[in-house]
Design a protein around this motif. Structure first.
Motif, short mmCIF file in Angstrom:
data_model
loop_
_atom_site.label_atom_id
_atom_site.label_comp_id
_atom_site.label_asym_id
_atom_site.label_seq_id
_atom_site.Cartn_x
_atom_site.Cartn_y
_atom_site.Cartn_z
N ASN A 46 0.80 -1.22 0.00
CA ASN A 46 0.00 0.00 0.00
C ASN A 46 0.84 1.28 0.00
OD1 ASN A 46 -2.65 -1.19 0.06
ND2 ASN A 46 -2.14 -1.87 2.12
N LEU A 47 2.13 1.15 -0.19
CA LEU A 47 2.98 2.35 -0.21
C LEU A 47 2.62 3.27 -1.37
CD1 LEU A 47 6.49 0.94 0.79
CD2 LEU A 47 4.90 2.29 2.17
N ASP A 48 2.11 2.70 -2.46
CA ASP A 48 1.71 3.53 -3.59
C ASP A 48 0.57 4.48 -3.21
OD1 ASP A 48 0.03 1.21 -3.39
OD2 ASP A 48 -0.70 1.57 -5.42
N LEU A 49 -0.28 4.06 -2.27
CA LEU A 49 -1.37 4.94 -1.81
C LEU A 49 -0.81 6.16 -1.09
CD1 LEU A 49 -3.95 2.38 -0.37
CD2 LEU A 49 -4.09 3.64 -2.51
N ILE A 50 0.20 5.94 -0.28
CA ILE A 50 0.79 7.07 0.44
C ILE A 50 1.50 8.01 -0.52
CG2 ILE A 50 2.52 7.73 2.17
CD1 ILE A 50 1.81 5.26 3.73
N GLU A 51 2.17 7.47 -1.51
CA GLU A 51 2.83 8.32 -2.51
C GLU A 51 1.78 9.13 -3.29
OE1 GLU A 51 5.97 9.12 -2.87
OE2 GLU A 51 6.50 7.77 -1.23
N SER A 69 -8.82 8.66 -2.62
CA SER A 69 -9.86 8.24 -1.68
C SER A 69 -10.57 6.99 -2.18
CB SER A 69 -10.86 9.39 -1.49
OG SER A 69 -11.92 8.98 -0.66
N LYS A 70 -10.87 6.93 -3.47
CA LYS A 70 -11.52 5.75 -4.04
C LYS A 70 -10.62 4.52 -3.96
CE LYS A 70 -14.72 8.23 -6.95
NZ LYS A 70 -15.00 8.80 -8.22
N MET A 71 -9.33 4.70 -4.19
CA MET A 71 -8.40 3.58 -4.09
C MET A 71 -8.34 3.06 -2.65
SD MET A 71 -5.35 4.81 -6.78
CE MET A 71 -4.18 4.90 -5.50
N VAL A 72 -8.35 3.96 -1.68
CA VAL A 72 -8.33 3.56 -0.27
C VAL A 72 -9.62 2.80 0.07
CG1 VAL A 72 -8.43 4.45 2.11
CG2 VAL A 72 -6.72 5.34 0.51
N GLU A 73 -10.76 3.31 -0.40
CA GLU A 73 -12.03 2.62 -0.14
C GLU A 73 -12.03 1.21 -0.73
OE1 GLU A 73 -15.30 4.98 -1.59
OE2 GLU A 73 -14.73 6.70 -0.36
N GLU A 74 -11.52 1.07 -1.95
CA GLU A 74 -11.46 -0.24 -2.61
C GLU A 74 -10.59 -1.21 -1.83
OE1 GLU A 74 -10.07 0.55 -6.57
OE2 GLU A 74 -11.96 1.51 -7.18
N LYS A 80 -7.44 -5.31 2.25
CA LYS A 80 -6.01 -5.09 2.04
C LYS A 80 -5.48 -3.92 2.85
CE LYS A 80 -6.05 -6.99 -2.63
NZ LYS A 80 -5.86 -6.70 -4.06
N LEU A 81 -6.39 -3.19 3.48
CA LEU A 81 -6.02 -2.02 4.27
C LEU A 81 -6.84 -2.05 5.55
CD1 LEU A 81 -4.18 0.49 3.86
CD2 LEU A 81 -6.20 1.70 3.07
N GLY A 82 -6.18 -1.95 6.68
CA GLY A 82 -6.86 -2.03 7.97
C GLY A 82 -7.60 -0.75 8.33
N ARG A 83 -8.41 -0.85 9.37
CA ARG A 83 -9.22 0.29 9.82
C ARG A 83 -8.35 1.46 10.25
NH1 ARG A 83 -12.84 1.56 7.93
NH2 ARG A 83 -12.91 3.59 8.28
N GLU A 84 -7.30 1.18 11.02
CA GLU A 84 -6.42 2.25 11.51
C GLU A 84 -5.76 2.99 10.36
OE1 GLU A 84 -2.75 2.81 14.72
OE2 GLU A 84 -3.30 0.81 14.04
N GLN A 85 -5.31 2.25 9.36
CA GLN A 85 -4.67 2.86 8.20
C GLN A 85 -5.68 3.68 7.40
OE1 GLN A 85 -4.47 -0.46 8.90
NE2 GLN A 85 -2.32 -0.76 9.40
N ALA A 86 -6.87 3.12 7.18
CA ALA A 86 -7.91 3.84 6.44
C ALA A 86 -8.31 5.11 7.16
CB ALA A 86 -9.11 2.93 6.22
N ASP A 87 -8.35 5.06 8.49
CA ASP A 87 -8.70 6.25 9.28
C ASP A 87 -7.65 7.36 9.11
OD1 ASP A 87 -11.01 5.05 10.16
OD2 ASP A 87 -10.22 4.55 12.16
#
Length: 138
Positions: A46-51, A69-74, A80-87
């Motif tokens: 998920n490092l690409d999301l942070i970039e 935002s849409k990529m994070v939701e997906e 593939k992404l936990g609650r804490e990270q999504a928050d």
């Protein structure tokens, strides 16, 4: 000395103790808990999301925030992404959507910079062989 004056001195000592020992100690503890909180780890996948988030906040482009935002939701929906990270992502999206681009960018950069590389398996390190003293010239 009367009983009331002794009680008054005792109360003064307790007030001083509270003011100079207990309160600063509690403030320090609270500061350590709140101030030292680090952003969560997202993992290599998920490092690409942070970039993408860092780019969106630094360029101040709302359309990039929405795409990220849409990529994070997906990825959240796929597990593939936990609650804490999504928050954490959501908090940064909220800052950007509110127009607070500087805070959003700073928080996105802090999120990115807090990521630690993942180590998979053990890394074998070989040390160079040491030569015996005096063996170099023989």
């Amino acid at each position: 000395m009367t009983t009331s004056s002794r009680l008054s001195q005792h109360d003064d000592r307790n007030t001083i103790r509270l003011r100079w020992i207990v309160l600063p100690g509690l403030s320090l503890l609270l500061g350590m808990v709140v101030g030292c909180a680090k952003p969560p780890q997202v993992g290599a996948a998920n490092l690409d999301l942070i970039e993408a988030l860092a780019t969106a906040t630094s360029t101040q482009k709302p359309e990039l925030i929405e795409r990220c935002s849409k990529m994070v939701e997906e990825r959240s929906a796929q597990g593939k992404l936990g609650r804490e990270q999504a928050d954490e992502f959501a908090a940064i999206f909220a800052l950007a959507r509110a127009g607070d681009w500087d805070k959003a960018r700073d928080r996105a950069y802090a999120f990115r910079d807090a990521q630690q590389p993942e180590v998979t398996g053990e890394v074998e390190r070989k040390l160079p062989e040491l030569k015996k003293p005096g063996a170099a010239g023989r």
